[in-house]
Design an enzyme around this catalytic site. Structure first.
Site, PDB file in Angstrom:
ATOM      1  N   GLU A 176      30.985  33.889  -5.412  1.00  0.00           N
ATOM      2  CA  GLU A 176      29.755  33.408  -6.043  1.00  0.00           C
ATOM      3  C   GLU A 176      30.031  32.202  -6.937  1.00  0.00           C
ATOM      4  OE1 GLU A 176      26.955  36.552  -7.546  1.00  0.00           O
ATOM      5  OE2 GLU A 176      28.569  37.838  -6.837  1.00  0.00           O
ATOM      6  N   SER A 200      30.097  45.768 -13.313  1.00  0.00           N
ATOM      7  CA  SER A 200      28.904  45.502 -14.111  1.00  0.00           C
ATOM      8  C   SER A 200      29.057  46.239 -15.440  1.00  0.00           C
ATOM      9  CB  SER A 200      27.679  46.013 -13.355  1.00  0.00           C
ATOM     10  OG  SER A 200      26.638  46.290 -14.257  1.00  0.00           O
ATOM     11  N   ASN A 236      42.564  -3.894 -16.756  1.00  0.00           N
ATOM     12  CA  ASN A 236      41.644  -3.694 -15.626  1.00  0.00           C
ATOM     13  C   ASN A 236      42.381  -3.404 -14.320  1.00  0.00           C
ATOM     14  OD1 ASN A 236      39.797  -4.262 -17.555  1.00  0.00           O
ATOM     15  ND2 ASN A 236      39.213  -6.281 -16.774  1.00  0.00           N
ATOM     16  N   GLN A 241      35.031   3.331 -16.914  1.00  0.00           N
ATOM     17  CA  GLN A 241      35.782   4.363 -17.633  1.00  0.00           C
ATOM     18  C   GLN A 241      35.204   5.757 -17.332  1.00  0.00           C
ATOM     19  OE1 GLN A 241      37.499   3.489 -21.558  1.00  0.00           O
ATOM     20  NE2 GLN A 241      36.101   5.037 -22.346  1.00  0.00           N
ATOM     21  N   TYR A 289      35.106  -6.018 -13.520  1.00  0.00           N
ATOM     22  CA  TYR A 289      35.247  -4.784 -14.301  1.00  0.00           C
ATOM     23  C   TYR A 289      34.135  -4.671 -15.337  1.00  0.00           C
ATOM     24  CZ  TYR A 289      36.922  -1.216 -17.472  1.00  0.00           C
ATOM     25  OH  TYR A 289      37.002  -0.092 -18.250  1.00  0.00           O
ATOM     26  N   THR A 304      22.024  33.766  14.792  1.00  0.00           N
ATOM     27  CA  THR A 304      21.308  32.503  14.615  1.00  0.00           C
ATOM     28  C   THR A 304      20.053  32.894  13.848  1.00  0.00           C
ATOM     29  OG1 THR A 304      20.080  32.711  16.679  1.00  0.00           O
ATOM     30  CG2 THR A 304      22.149  31.502  16.791  1.00  0.00           C
ATOM     31  N   HIS A 305      19.624  32.043  12.941  1.00  0.00           N
ATOM     32  CA  HIS A 305      18.479  32.362  12.066  1.00  0.00           C
ATOM     33  C   HIS A 305      18.733  33.655  11.272  1.00  0.00           C
ATOM     34  CE1 HIS A 305      16.319  29.482  14.695  1.00  0.00           C
ATOM     35  NE2 HIS A 305      16.952  30.131  15.669  1.00  0.00           N
ATOM     36  N   LYS A 314      29.039  49.333  -9.503  1.00  0.00           N
ATOM     37  CA  LYS A 314      29.043  47.978  -8.929  1.00  0.00           C
ATOM     38  C   LYS A 314      30.426  47.362  -8.789  1.00  0.00           C
ATOM     39  CE  LYS A 314      26.111  45.400  -8.253  1.00  0.00           C
ATOM     40  NZ  LYS A 314      24.908  44.683  -8.554  1.00  0.00           N
ATOM     41  N   LYS A 345      36.524   8.723 -14.596  1.00  0.00           N
ATOM     42  CA  LYS A 345      37.667   9.631 -14.693  1.00  0.00           C
ATOM     43  C   LYS A 345      37.305  11.102 -14.793  1.00  0.00           C
ATOM     44  CE  LYS A 345      40.184   5.851 -16.370  1.00  0.00           C
ATOM     45  NZ  LYS A 345      38.926   5.078 -16.159  1.00  0.00           N
TER      46      LYS A 345
HETATM   47  N1  ARG Z   1      40.090   2.788 -20.558  1.00  0.00           N
HETATM   48  C1  ARG Z   1      39.633   1.776 -19.678  1.00  0.00           C
HETATM   49  C2  ARG Z   1      39.035   2.400 -18.421  1.00  0.00           C
HETATM   50  O1  ARG Z   1      39.278   3.521 -18.202  1.00  0.00           O
HETATM   51  C3  ARG Z   1      40.749   0.871 -19.318  1.00  0.00           C
HETATM   52  C4  ARG Z   1      40.319  -0.508 -18.953  1.00  0.00           C
HETATM   53  C5  ARG Z   1      39.759  -1.195 -20.120  1.00  0.00           C
HETATM   54  N2  ARG Z   1      39.447  -2.551 -19.825  1.00  0.00           N
HETATM   55  C6  ARG Z   1      38.642  -3.275 -20.606  1.00  0.00           C
HETATM   56  N3  ARG Z   1      38.414  -4.490 -20.235  1.00  0.00           N
HETATM   57  N4  ARG Z   1      38.051  -2.763 -21.651  1.00  0.00           N
HETATM   58  O2  ARG Z   1      38.334   1.786 -17.657  1.00  0.00           O
END
Ligand code: ARG
Length: 465
Positions: free
Chosen positions: A298, A285, A118, A330, A325, A163-164, A291, A333
């Site tokens: 975009e 295109s 953690n 998780q 935690y 403007t606008h 084009k 990420k």
């Molecule tokens: N892979 C976990 C995460 O990204 C790591 C921490 C896991 N901790 C646990 N108590 N299961 O959060």
């Protein structure tokens, strides 16, 4: 259990568990497929932790040496693409630890003393993000530098300011570009400020309550170049504010990119014809041979939605979590990774694309001459000759009406015609009715006069040097 058994066994935390996970649940709970990109941060954090354990006498010098050697070898393996990531070992942390034990034996099992995944994962994400912020800051600087040089080149090019989306007053194209430099400069400030809060150390909080080993957290913070230790273990392992802050800062960068994109797209359309983008950033295109489409801006406008979506995702991820935690975390990420990837690619591409921007001053000028863009200048002229502003506003409205009926710009009316609206009008009126006169008159700090634009260019150059 022998060292080899630890390395090979199918679950990392297992004695208590009597039933294996199905492959589906394994895939569902594992993060190694994406969090392996944290490997370098994970090893850096582990090296700092081990160094401190040894200094505190918690780990023997031999074990420390073995861990150092093992982690260095693992880093080389990963770099060479020879590391075998195992889904069974769930995440980057357990994969590296198991491999360490495989390589150096029992010392590897001692690395996790006084630590939990953690506080480990929170440390890893922060270390990784700190490096990414530094790269992004460099890219923001490079993009600003390109815009500043373009602004310098085009300080005297005039286009209608809107403007606008209606023609309002003429402005310098350099001035217009420098508006974006201001935005990206604020973005860089926000990144630097976010970095301060990213760069704090959770390690030592262990699972949630701290640890009974006599850790020297300050030492680890120093080794890792972190500004401070998180001061509450519960907060340390569960705080993801830093990820949200970064994501918000990244969203603002993309929002600025998106606004710029919208302008580039408009300016490139046949109806404006103000600019051309290099061919390398456009596509054709499949059906219309004539084009050339501004695909890159975009897409950037589209990808802004994705980055803002990640921000909303992270905020929502955190809103219902009790301390400390939870596995929910998780899920922080992938949005972060995608935000960083999208942002870095976008900033790089925009710097290159804008360096190759072609400006069409005649088209800009022609557009500025439509829509009576210097009407305010005529009003200001009359005010300077003694007419109250409200009356001047009214007089000019009549003049604009007449010019519109004649199908000409205000500046194309004759001196006699203009005099008919107010006797104060004299020959010098044409100085202010011209586009150049209008720009030069706005020679106030932050104004669009080319002299001001050049002063801002100098300030930015010094700031970015
Ligand atoms: N892979 C976990 C995460 O990204 C790591 C921490 C896991 N901790 C646990 N108590 N299961 O959060």
């Amino acid at each position: 259990m022998s060292d080899n058994q630890l390395a090979n066994k199918s679950q990392a935390w297992s004695a208590l568990f009597s039933e294996p996970m199905s492959d589906l649940v394994k895939r569902y709970t594992a993060s190694v497929g994406f969090d392996q990109r944290l490997w370098r941060a994970d090893i850096t954090g582990s090296l700092a932790h081990a160094e401190m354990l040894a200094a505190q006498g918690i780990l023997s010098a031999e074990d420390h040496a073995a861990i150092q050697r093992g982690l260095t070898e693992i880093a080389a393996e990963i770099e060479a693409g020879q590391f075998e990531w195992k889904l069974d070992l769930e995440d980057v942390h357990l994969n590296i630890e198991a491999r360490l034990t495989e390589r150096v034996g029992i010392a590897g099992k001692r690395l996790h003393t006084g630590r939990s995944r953690n506080d480990q994962v929170a440390t890893d994400v922060r270390l990784w993000l700190r490096g990414e912020i530094d790269e992004i800051s460099g890219l923001l600087k490079a993009l600003q530098a390109v815009l500043v040089e373009k602004a310098s080149e085009h300080a005297d090019v005039i286009l209608p300011g809107f403007t606008h989306l209606q023609v309002a007053q003429p402005v310098s194209f350099g001035h217009h570009l420098l508006a974006y430099v201001e935005m990206f400069a604020r973005d860089a400030e926000r990144m630097a400020d976010t970095r301060r809060r990213v760069n704090r150390l959770p390690l030592g909080a262990a699972a949630l309550a701290g640890t009974s080993y006599p850790l020297d957290r300050e030492r680890v913070a120093r080794t890792l170049g972190m500004e401070a230790c998180a001061q509450n273990s519960l907060d340390a392992v569960s705080d993801r504010d830093f990820a949200i802050e970064f994501s918000a800062a990244a969203s603002l960068v993309m929002l600025h990119i998106s606004r710029l994109s919208e302008e580039l797209i408009l300016w490139m359309s046949q109806n404006f014809g103000f600019i051309a983008l290099p061919d390398a950033f456009c596509t054709g295109s499949s059906i219309m041979p004539q084009k050339k489409n501004p695909d890159v801006p975009e897409l950037a406008r589209g990808k802004t939605g994705r980055v803002v979506g990640h921000l909303v995702g992270l905020v929502t991820l955190m809103k219902g979590q009790p301390l400390a935690y939870n596995k929910d975390n998780q899920e922080d990420k992938e949005p972060l990774f995608d935000t960083v990837d999208t942002l870095k690619d976008t900033l790089r591409i925009f710097a290159d694309m804008l360096a190759g921007l072609t400006v069409k001053p005649e088209a800009m000028r022609a557009a500025a001459l439509k829509g009576h863009a210097t009407a305010t200048d005529l009003a200001d002229y009359l005010v300077k000759k003694g007419l109250p502003f409200r009356d001047a506003h009214e007089v000019v409205a009549h003049a604009v009406k007449t010019a519109t009926l004649k199908g000409v710009d205000l500046a194309a009316l004759s001196l006699d015609e203009l005099k008919a609206f107010d006797a104060r009008v004299e020959a010098d009126v044409f100085d202010v009715l011209s586009l150049e006169g209008s720009l030069n008159a706005r020679n106030v700090l932050g104004g669009t006069a080319p002299a001001q634009v050049r002063a801002q260019v100098a300030r930015h150059r010094a700031r970015l040097a």
